[in-house]
Design a protein around this motif. Structure first.
Motif, PDB file in Angstrom:
ATOM      1  N   ILE A  16       0.838  -1.196   0.000  1.00 27.46           N
ATOM      2  CA  ILE A  16       0.000   0.000   0.000  1.00 27.46           C
ATOM      3  C   ILE A  16       0.878   1.253   0.000  1.00 27.46           C
ATOM      4  CG2 ILE A  16      -0.204   0.184   2.514  1.00 27.46           C
ATOM      5  CD1 ILE A  16      -3.189   0.906   2.060  1.00 27.46           C
ATOM      6  N   ASP A  17       2.113   1.086   0.494  1.00 29.03           N
ATOM      7  CA  ASP A  17       3.115   2.154   0.451  1.00 29.03           C
ATOM      8  C   ASP A  17       3.717   2.182  -0.949  1.00 29.03           C
ATOM      9  OD1 ASP A  17       5.267   3.869   0.682  1.00 29.03           O
ATOM     10  OD2 ASP A  17       6.137   2.894   2.435  1.00 29.03           O
ATOM     11  N   LYS A  18       3.490   3.257  -1.683  1.00 30.82           N
ATOM     12  CA  LYS A  18       3.951   3.369  -3.079  1.00 30.82           C
ATOM     13  C   LYS A  18       5.320   4.038  -3.200  1.00 30.82           C
ATOM     14  CE  LYS A  18      -0.062   1.893  -4.762  1.00 30.82           C
ATOM     15  NZ  LYS A  18      -0.183   0.616  -5.490  1.00 30.82           N
ATOM     16  N   ARG A  19       5.910   4.448  -2.089  1.00 28.32           N
ATOM     17  CA  ARG A  19       7.120   5.272  -2.163  1.00 28.32           C
ATOM     18  C   ARG A  19       8.391   4.459  -2.370  1.00 28.32           C
ATOM     19  NH1 ARG A  19       6.551   7.967   3.521  1.00 28.32           N
ATOM     20  NH2 ARG A  19       5.976   5.787   3.918  1.00 28.32           N
ATOM     21  N   LYS A  20       8.435   3.253  -1.876  1.00 33.11           N
ATOM     22  CA  LYS A  20       9.676   2.479  -1.886  1.00 33.11           C
ATOM     23  C   LYS A  20       9.682   1.437  -3.001  1.00 33.11           C
ATOM     24  CE  LYS A  20      10.491   2.681   3.140  1.00 33.11           C
ATOM     25  NZ  LYS A  20      10.705   1.832   4.352  1.00 33.11           N
ATOM     26  N   PRO A  21      10.870   1.072  -3.485  1.00 34.57           N
ATOM     27  CA  PRO A  21      10.971  -0.062  -4.400  1.00 34.57           C
ATOM     28  C   PRO A  21      10.707  -1.359  -3.642  1.00 34.57           C
ATOM     29  CG  PRO A  21      13.158   0.700  -3.807  1.00 34.57           C
ATOM     30  CD  PRO A  21      12.179   1.700  -3.219  1.00 34.57           C
ATOM     31  N   VAL A  22      10.462  -2.422  -4.389  1.00 40.52           N
ATOM     32  CA  VAL A  22      10.090  -3.708  -3.804  1.00 40.52           C
ATOM     33  C   VAL A  22      11.230  -4.709  -3.985  1.00 40.52           C
ATOM     34  CG1 VAL A  22       8.404  -5.588  -3.834  1.00 40.52           C
ATOM     35  CG2 VAL A  22       7.677  -3.241  -4.373  1.00 40.52           C
ATOM     36  N   ALA A  23      11.511  -5.473  -2.943  1.00 43.72           N
ATOM     37  CA  ALA A  23      12.492  -6.560  -3.005  1.00 43.72           C
ATOM     38  C   ALA A  23      11.760  -7.873  -2.742  1.00 43.72           C
ATOM     39  CB  ALA A  23      13.596  -6.361  -1.976  1.00 43.72           C
ATOM     40  N   ILE A  24      12.048  -8.885  -3.555  1.00 39.70           N
ATOM     41  CA  ILE A  24      11.368 -10.176  -3.429  1.00 39.70           C
ATOM     42  C   ILE A  24      12.381 -11.276  -3.153  1.00 39.70           C
ATOM     43  CG2 ILE A  24       9.891 -11.878  -4.555  1.00 39.70           C
ATOM     44  CD1 ILE A  24       8.669  -9.703  -6.205  1.00 39.70           C
ATOM     45  N   VAL A  25      12.092 -12.072  -2.129  1.00 42.93           N
ATOM     46  CA  VAL A  25      12.890 -13.244  -1.787  1.00 42.93           C
ATOM     47  C   VAL A  25      11.946 -14.442  -1.709  1.00 42.93           C
ATOM     48  CG1 VAL A  25      14.693 -11.986  -0.571  1.00 42.93           C
ATOM     49  CG2 VAL A  25      12.644 -12.695   0.676  1.00 42.93           C
ATOM     50  N   GLU A  26      12.511 -15.613  -1.464  1.00 42.79           N
ATOM     51  CA  GLU A  26      11.664 -16.811  -1.395  1.00 42.79           C
ATOM     52  C   GLU A  26      11.050 -17.006  -0.014  1.00 42.79           C
ATOM     53  OE1 GLU A  26      12.039 -21.668  -1.770  1.00 42.79           O
ATOM     54  OE2 GLU A  26      13.464 -20.395  -2.847  1.00 42.79           O
ATOM     55  N   ALA A  27      11.849 -16.950   1.044  1.00 41.38           N
ATOM     56  CA  ALA A  27      11.390 -17.327   2.379  1.00 41.38           C
ATOM     57  C   ALA A  27      10.833 -16.141   3.161  1.00 41.38           C
ATOM     58  CB  ALA A  27      12.543 -17.960   3.164  1.00 41.38           C
ATOM     59  N   GLU A  28       9.771 -16.398   3.909  1.00 36.49           N
ATOM     60  CA  GLU A  28       9.197 -15.379   4.774  1.00 36.49           C
ATOM     61  C   GLU A  28      10.224 -14.884   5.789  1.00 36.49           C
ATOM     62  OE1 GLU A  28       5.877 -18.176   3.468  1.00 36.49           O
ATOM     63  OE2 GLU A  28       7.919 -18.402   4.257  1.00 36.49           O
ATOM     64  N   LYS A  29      10.968 -15.803   6.363  1.00 35.50           N
ATOM     65  CA  LYS A  29      12.023 -15.458   7.322  1.00 35.50           C
ATOM     66  C   LYS A  29      12.994 -14.456   6.714  1.00 35.50           C
ATOM     67  CE  LYS A  29      16.267 -17.572   9.109  1.00 35.50           C
ATOM     68  NZ  LYS A  29      17.046 -18.824   9.218  1.00 35.50           N
TER      69      LYS A  29
END
Length: 288
Positions: free
Chosen positions: A184-197
């Motif tokens: 919902i925060d549009k200001r930051k870029p997104v980083a995606i990893v596999e594990a929730e941890k």
């Protein structure tokens, strides 16, 4: 609708792998009756360090039963009840993952991570942490329960809230990224990893990103990623998954600006590759 009769189980239940003996094995399910195939058919999700994969379509016994016509059923998904969700947001002294976070960060930082990712504590599995999938509409779609070692942070048993509640898989809501609610925060870029941890711990070290997790390597799919539309995204694959996630990035590029970090691949040695280490493994090793 024509589909493959035998498909890998889409739930979170895992069995002991015939090869490595770790409880990380996903079995094949007959879509016509919901029954599992014999225990040798399936895939170990330790795709780098084990890579066991035996498909029923590799066996002549099933060769003529590849495609069947299965009527598509429209069912209303069952979301996790908000009352149940709220009750789980407590008892963190009995939550092994939260206890592990306390070995890395001070109390204020840990409390911030708990609130940011809405971590729950399982009453069914001793020490279990519930990683909820909350979507942008506020639905509590799923909850993955993992029991971690509170000292080493090593992952143990995995279950799902829906499974423990006895809900049939056909009523499970469609998969979503863990941490989607943060977008919902549009200001930051997104980083995606596999594990929730990994997403949770990385968010403490690199707050310039919004960190989300696929939950499994196989769920990095465009149909689950509409929340990334028009976002600036960086993928951080585990060691050994770079080529696969680079292919997935090509697909995601239809909806967002995406790049794949090769930082781990560049710095890894043979032992690291064999273990399939991820970003947080490196960060913790360097800060300890």
């Amino acid at each position: 609708m024509k589909t493959y009769r035998y498909q890998l189980d889409s739930g979170s239940k895992k069995y002991r792998c015939p090869s490595c003996q770790m409880k990380r094995f996903v079995r094949y399910v007959d879509q016509t009756n919901g029954n599992y195939l014999p225990s040798q058919y399936g895939r170990c999700d330790r795709e780098v360090s084990c890579s066991y994969f035996y498909s029923p379509y590799d066996d002549h016994t099933f060769a003529d039963q590849k495609v069947v016509r299965i009527p598509k059923r429209k069912v209303k998904p069952i979301f996790i009840q908000r009352e149940l969700y709220k009750k789980s947001l407590a008892n963190y002294r009995q939550n092994n993952f939260v206890r592990y976070l306390h070995t890395l960060f001070d109390e204020e930082k840990v409390n911030g991570l708990i609130k940011r990712y809405h971590l729950g504590t399982s009453t069914k599995l001793k020490g279990g942490c519930i990683f909820y999938q909350l979507d942008l509409e506020g639905n509590i779609r799923r909850g993955k329960i993992i029991v971690y070692n509170p000292i080493t942070g090593r992952r143990g048993r995995i279950h799902s809230v829906h499974s423990l509640l006895g809900i049939e898989k056909r009523f499970y809501p469609e998969w979503r990224f863990f941490g989607e609610h943060l977008l919902i925060d549009k200001r930051k870029p997104v980083a995606i990893v596999e594990a929730e941890k990994t997403a949770i711990i990385a968010s403490a070290y690199f707050p310039e990103f919004i960190w989300v997790a696929t939950g499994m390597k196989a769920t990095l799919k465009i149909e689950y990623a509409q929340c990334l539309k028009d976002r600036n995204v960086t993928l951080f694959p585990d060691l050994g998954a770079f080529d696969d996630w680079e292919q997935k990035a090509d697909e995601l590029s239809r909806i967002c600006t995406v790049s794949v970090s090769d930082m781990l691949e560049v710095n890894a040695n043979a032992n690291d590759m064999a273990k399939g280490l991820d970003l947080v493994d490196y960060v913790i090793a360097q800060t300890n």
